[in-house]
Design a protein around this motif. Structure first.
Motif, PDB file in Angstrom:
ATOM      1  N   GLY A  32       0.804  -1.220   0.000  1.00  0.00           N
ATOM      2  CA  GLY A  32       0.000   0.000   0.000  1.00  0.00           C
ATOM      3  C   GLY A  32       0.834   1.264   0.000  1.00  0.00           C
ATOM      4  O   GLY A  32       0.312   2.352  -0.273  1.00  0.00           O
ATOM      5  N   ASP A  33       2.135   1.143   0.317  1.00  0.00           N
ATOM      6  CA  ASP A  33       3.024   2.309   0.285  1.00  0.00           C
ATOM      7  C   ASP A  33       3.187   2.812  -1.149  1.00  0.00           C
ATOM      8  O   ASP A  33       3.071   2.054  -2.116  1.00  0.00           O
ATOM      9  CB  ASP A  33       4.407   1.960   0.830  1.00  0.00           C
ATOM     10  CG  ASP A  33       4.433   1.769   2.332  1.00  0.00           C
ATOM     11  OD1 ASP A  33       3.381   1.985   2.977  1.00  0.00           O
ATOM     12  OD2 ASP A  33       5.499   1.394   2.858  1.00  0.00           O
ATOM     13  N   SER A  34       3.500   4.083  -1.273  1.00  0.00           N
ATOM     14  CA  SER A  34       3.777   4.650  -2.589  1.00  0.00           C
ATOM     15  C   SER A  34       4.872   5.704  -2.489  1.00  0.00           C
ATOM     16  O   SER A  34       5.134   6.255  -1.409  1.00  0.00           O
ATOM     17  CB  SER A  34       2.514   5.260  -3.209  1.00  0.00           C
ATOM     18  OG  SER A  34       2.015   6.306  -2.401  1.00  0.00           O
ATOM     19  N   ILE A  35       5.518   5.942  -3.608  1.00  0.00           N
ATOM     20  CA  ILE A  35       6.499   7.009  -3.748  1.00  0.00           C
ATOM     21  C   ILE A  35       5.821   8.167  -4.459  1.00  0.00           C
ATOM     22  O   ILE A  35       5.149   7.966  -5.481  1.00  0.00           O
ATOM     23  CB  ILE A  35       7.713   6.539  -4.564  1.00  0.00           C
ATOM     24  CG1 ILE A  35       8.439   5.403  -3.835  1.00  0.00           C
ATOM     25  CG2 ILE A  35       8.670   7.701  -4.834  1.00  0.00           C
ATOM     26  CD1 ILE A  35       9.455   4.681  -4.716  1.00  0.00           C
ATOM     27  N   ARG A  36       5.989   9.374  -3.930  1.00  0.00           N
ATOM     28  CA  ARG A  36       5.464  10.556  -4.613  1.00  0.00           C
ATOM     29  C   ARG A  36       6.618  11.497  -4.928  1.00  0.00           C
ATOM     30  O   ARG A  36       7.366  11.904  -4.036  1.00  0.00           O
ATOM     31  CB  ARG A  36       4.411  11.277  -3.781  1.00  0.00           C
ATOM     32  CG  ARG A  36       3.786  12.475  -4.524  1.00  0.00           C
ATOM     33  CD  ARG A  36       2.488  12.903  -3.880  1.00  0.00           C
ATOM     34  NE  ARG A  36       2.676  13.412  -2.533  1.00  0.00           N
ATOM     35  CZ  ARG A  36       1.709  13.478  -1.619  1.00  0.00           C
ATOM     36  NH1 ARG A  36       0.498  13.026  -1.916  1.00  0.00           N
ATOM     37  NH2 ARG A  36       1.949  13.948  -0.409  1.00  0.00           N
ATOM     38  N   LEU A  37       6.768  11.807  -6.199  1.00  0.00           N
ATOM     39  CA  LEU A  37       7.808  12.719  -6.665  1.00  0.00           C
ATOM     40  C   LEU A  37       7.134  13.966  -7.227  1.00  0.00           C
ATOM     41  O   LEU A  37       6.321  13.873  -8.149  1.00  0.00           O
ATOM     42  CB  LEU A  37       8.658  12.052  -7.740  1.00  0.00           C
ATOM     43  CG  LEU A  37       9.664  12.935  -8.472  1.00  0.00           C
ATOM     44  CD1 LEU A  37      10.756  13.413  -7.523  1.00  0.00           C
ATOM     45  CD2 LEU A  37      10.276  12.205  -9.663  1.00  0.00           C
ATOM     46  N   THR A  38       7.466  15.122  -6.671  1.00  0.00           N
ATOM     47  CA  THR A  38       6.896  16.382  -7.135  1.00  0.00           C
ATOM     48  C   THR A  38       7.983  17.212  -7.796  1.00  0.00           C
ATOM     49  O   THR A  38       8.885  17.715  -7.127  1.00  0.00           O
ATOM     50  CB  THR A  38       6.277  17.181  -5.970  1.00  0.00           C
ATOM     51  OG1 THR A  38       5.317  16.368  -5.295  1.00  0.00           O
ATOM     52  CG2 THR A  38       5.598  18.441  -6.481  1.00  0.00           C
ATOM     53  N   PRO A  64       2.741  15.903 -10.013  1.00  0.00           N
ATOM     54  CA  PRO A  64       3.369  14.895  -9.154  1.00  0.00           C
ATOM     55  C   PRO A  64       3.178  13.484  -9.692  1.00  0.00           C
ATOM     56  O   PRO A  64       2.121  13.140 -10.221  1.00  0.00           O
ATOM     57  CB  PRO A  64       2.644  15.072  -7.807  1.00  0.00           C
ATOM     58  CG  PRO A  64       2.125  16.468  -7.826  1.00  0.00           C
ATOM     59  CD  PRO A  64       1.759  16.726  -9.263  1.00  0.00           C
ATOM     60  N   LEU A  65       4.225  12.679  -9.551  1.00  0.00           N
ATOM     61  CA  LEU A  65       4.158  11.258  -9.869  1.00  0.00           C
ATOM     62  C   LEU A  65       3.869  10.484  -8.593  1.00  0.00           C
ATOM     63  O   LEU A  65       4.540  10.687  -7.574  1.00  0.00           O
ATOM     64  CB  LEU A  65       5.487  10.781 -10.450  1.00  0.00           C
ATOM     65  CG  LEU A  65       5.638   9.256 -10.557  1.00  0.00           C
ATOM     66  CD1 LEU A  65       4.839   8.723 -11.735  1.00  0.00           C
ATOM     67  CD2 LEU A  65       7.104   8.841 -10.669  1.00  0.00           C
ATOM     68  N   THR A  66       2.893   9.589  -8.633  1.00  0.00           N
ATOM     69  CA  THR A  66       2.653   8.662  -7.536  1.00  0.00           C
ATOM     70  C   THR A  66       2.864   7.254  -8.056  1.00  0.00           C
ATOM     71  O   THR A  66       2.168   6.814  -8.978  1.00  0.00           O
ATOM     72  CB  THR A  66       1.236   8.810  -6.966  1.00  0.00           C
ATOM     73  OG1 THR A  66       1.073  10.135  -6.443  1.00  0.00           O
ATOM     74  CG2 THR A  66       1.009   7.804  -5.846  1.00  0.00           C
ATOM     75  N   MET A  67       3.834   6.545  -7.472  1.00  0.00           N
ATOM     76  CA  MET A  67       4.170   5.189  -7.905  1.00  0.00           C
ATOM     77  C   MET A  67       3.926   4.233  -6.744  1.00  0.00           C
ATOM     78  O   MET A  67       4.613   4.294  -5.719  1.00  0.00           O
ATOM     79  CB  MET A  67       5.631   5.126  -8.347  1.00  0.00           C
ATOM     80  CG  MET A  67       6.054   3.781  -8.885  1.00  0.00           C
ATOM     81  SD  MET A  67       7.765   3.805  -9.491  1.00  0.00           S
ATOM     82  CE  MET A  67       7.858   2.160 -10.239  1.00  0.00           C
ATOM     83  N   THR A  68       2.937   3.368  -6.892  1.00  0.00           N
ATOM     84  CA  THR A  68       2.620   2.401  -5.846  1.00  0.00           C
ATOM     85  C   THR A  68       3.686   1.312  -5.811  1.00  0.00           C
ATOM     86  O   THR A  68       4.061   0.765  -6.845  1.00  0.00           O
ATOM     87  CB  THR A  68       1.242   1.776  -6.098  1.00  0.00           C
ATOM     88  OG1 THR A  68       0.256   2.804  -6.149  1.00  0.00           O
ATOM     89  CG2 THR A  68       0.887   0.785  -4.993  1.00  0.00           C
ATOM     90  N   ILE A  69       4.175   0.987  -4.622  1.00  0.00           N
ATOM     91  CA  ILE A  69       5.177  -0.068  -4.484  1.00  0.00           C
ATOM     92  C   ILE A  69       4.525  -1.413  -4.811  1.00  0.00           C
ATOM     93  O   ILE A  69       3.519  -1.778  -4.207  1.00  0.00           O
ATOM     94  CB  ILE A  69       5.755  -0.099  -3.049  1.00  0.00           C
ATOM     95  CG1 ILE A  69       6.357   1.261  -2.690  1.00  0.00           C
ATOM     96  CG2 ILE A  69       6.793  -1.208  -2.924  1.00  0.00           C
ATOM     97  CD1 ILE A  69       7.512   1.698  -3.567  1.00  0.00           C
ATOM     98  N   PRO A  70       5.078  -2.162  -5.778  1.00  0.00           N
ATOM     99  CA  PRO A  70       4.431  -3.413  -6.187  1.00  0.00           C
ATOM    100  C   PRO A  70       4.719  -4.566  -5.225  1.00  0.00           C
ATOM    101  O   PRO A  70       5.847  -4.728  -4.744  1.00  0.00           O
ATOM    102  CB  PRO A  70       5.054  -3.684  -7.557  1.00  0.00           C
ATOM    103  CG  PRO A  70       6.409  -3.050  -7.484  1.00  0.00           C
ATOM    104  CD  PRO A  70       6.252  -1.841  -6.613  1.00  0.00           C
ATOM    105  N   PHE A  71       3.697  -5.359  -4.960  1.00  0.00           N
ATOM    106  CA  PHE A  71       3.816  -6.562  -4.134  1.00  0.00           C
ATOM    107  C   PHE A  71       3.153  -7.725  -4.860  1.00  0.00           C
ATOM    108  O   PHE A  71       2.386  -7.542  -5.795  1.00  0.00           O
ATOM    109  CB  PHE A  71       3.144  -6.350  -2.771  1.00  0.00           C
ATOM    110  CG  PHE A  71       3.978  -5.579  -1.790  1.00  0.00           C
ATOM    111  CD1 PHE A  71       4.724  -6.236  -0.820  1.00  0.00           C
ATOM    112  CD2 PHE A  71       4.037  -4.190  -1.840  1.00  0.00           C
ATOM    113  CE1 PHE A  71       5.503  -5.531   0.094  1.00  0.00           C
ATOM    114  CE2 PHE A  71       4.807  -3.478  -0.941  1.00  0.00           C
ATOM    115  CZ  PHE A  71       5.546  -4.147   0.027  1.00  0.00           C
ATOM    116  N   ALA A  72       3.473  -8.943  -4.408  1.00  0.00           N
ATOM    117  CA  ALA A  72       2.864 -10.169  -4.927  1.00  0.00           C
ATOM    118  C   ALA A  72       2.995 -10.228  -6.448  1.00  0.00           C
ATOM    119  O   ALA A  72       4.067  -9.963  -6.980  1.00  0.00           O
ATOM    120  CB  ALA A  72       1.410 -10.269  -4.472  1.00  0.00           C
TER     121      ALA A  72
END
Length: 258
Positions: A32-38, A64-72
């Motif tokens: 559920g974590d994400s990276i946000r780059l502005t 802004p870029l929002t990139m969800t951390i991928p899992f599974a």
């Protein structure tokens, strides 16, 4: 330039700087974590949001870029170490002119995702086999050209689910000039088939027919330089082969800024 780690809608780590910023995050990511780059402005930035994915020079529309951390299953198209572990280095800065303005592969973006509307190039497709990450459009511009297998990284590809009407489009986010496209089609024979012909369509509506062959390696198409903001791959004609599984490993578009 602002870099943040977002969890449950809240910023849990943040770094900012004038023209350049880096963030060391010394904990494991959680689902559920994400990276946000502005970014500071519209234009080119050079970034590294994961040590394994490496650096890339990309065009941003300033949002802004929002990139969800991928899992599974969503992680299967990445190297096993990507976004894993307890120490992460994230970095971005405004690009230098020589990084973005020469002749280069304009379709490379290892940080592309389905939800990306900020960093270009961006790939999307009307068909992706079973909706699995290992067959997503972003795999065709991630820079990995291993083609003698299929499935998880490094053999992730754009899979068309046996659909002859499949289309892949690249959005460059601005006008570019291109005169060369290099194809890497999947070559896990005899599991795979291949295409004998495809069509490339530019943003002005013009198109060219592309001959392809059964090959493990690059297939280069050159044409008179033309300006475009996008490129579509369509009208994929499968070879007369028992296998129903042609797929695309990489689509490299070479050129420069318009």
């Amino acid at each position: 330039m602002i870099i943040e780690i977002i969890r449950n809608g809240e910023t849990i780590a943040r770094s900012s700087g004038n023209g350049e910023s880096y963030l060391v995050y010394d904990r494991s990511y959680e689902e559920g974590d994400s990276i946000r780059l502005t970014p500071e402005k519209q234009g080119f930035i050079t970034l590294q949001l994961d040590a394994v994915l490496g650096r890339a020079t990309l065009y941003t529309n300033g949002t802004p870029l929002t990139m969800t951390i991928p899992f599974a299953e969503k992680h299967d198209c990445y190297h096993e170490a990507v976004f894993r572990g307890e120490s992460h280095f994230l970095w971005a800065r405004n690009a230098y002119e020589w990084e973005c303005c020469g002749y280069r592969n304009l379709s490379l973006n290892p940080y592309d995702t389905h939800e990306n509307t900020s960093l270009f190039p961006h790939a999307k497709a009307n068909i992706e086999t079973r909706g699995e990450s290992v067959f997503a459009a972003r795999n065709a511009i991630d820079g990995i050209v291993a083609s003698n297998g299929h499935g998880k990284w490094p053999w992730s590809s754009w899979g068309i689910n046996r659909d002859p009407n499949a289309e892949l489009s690249l959005d460059f986010g601005r006008e570019i000039v291109t005169d060369r496209v290099i194809f890497y089609t999947r070559a896990d024979f005899p599991h795979d088939a291949w295409w004998t012909e495809a069509t490339l369509t530019f943003s002005d509506g013009s198109s060219i027919s592309v001959p392809l062959e059964k090959k493990d390696g690059p297939q280069t198409i050159q044409f008179p330089a033309r300006k475009t903001t996008s490129l579509m791959l369509s009208h994929l004609i499968k070879a007369d082969d028992p296998s129903p599984f042609p797929a695309l490993i990489q689509l490299e578009v070479y050129g420069s800024e318009a």
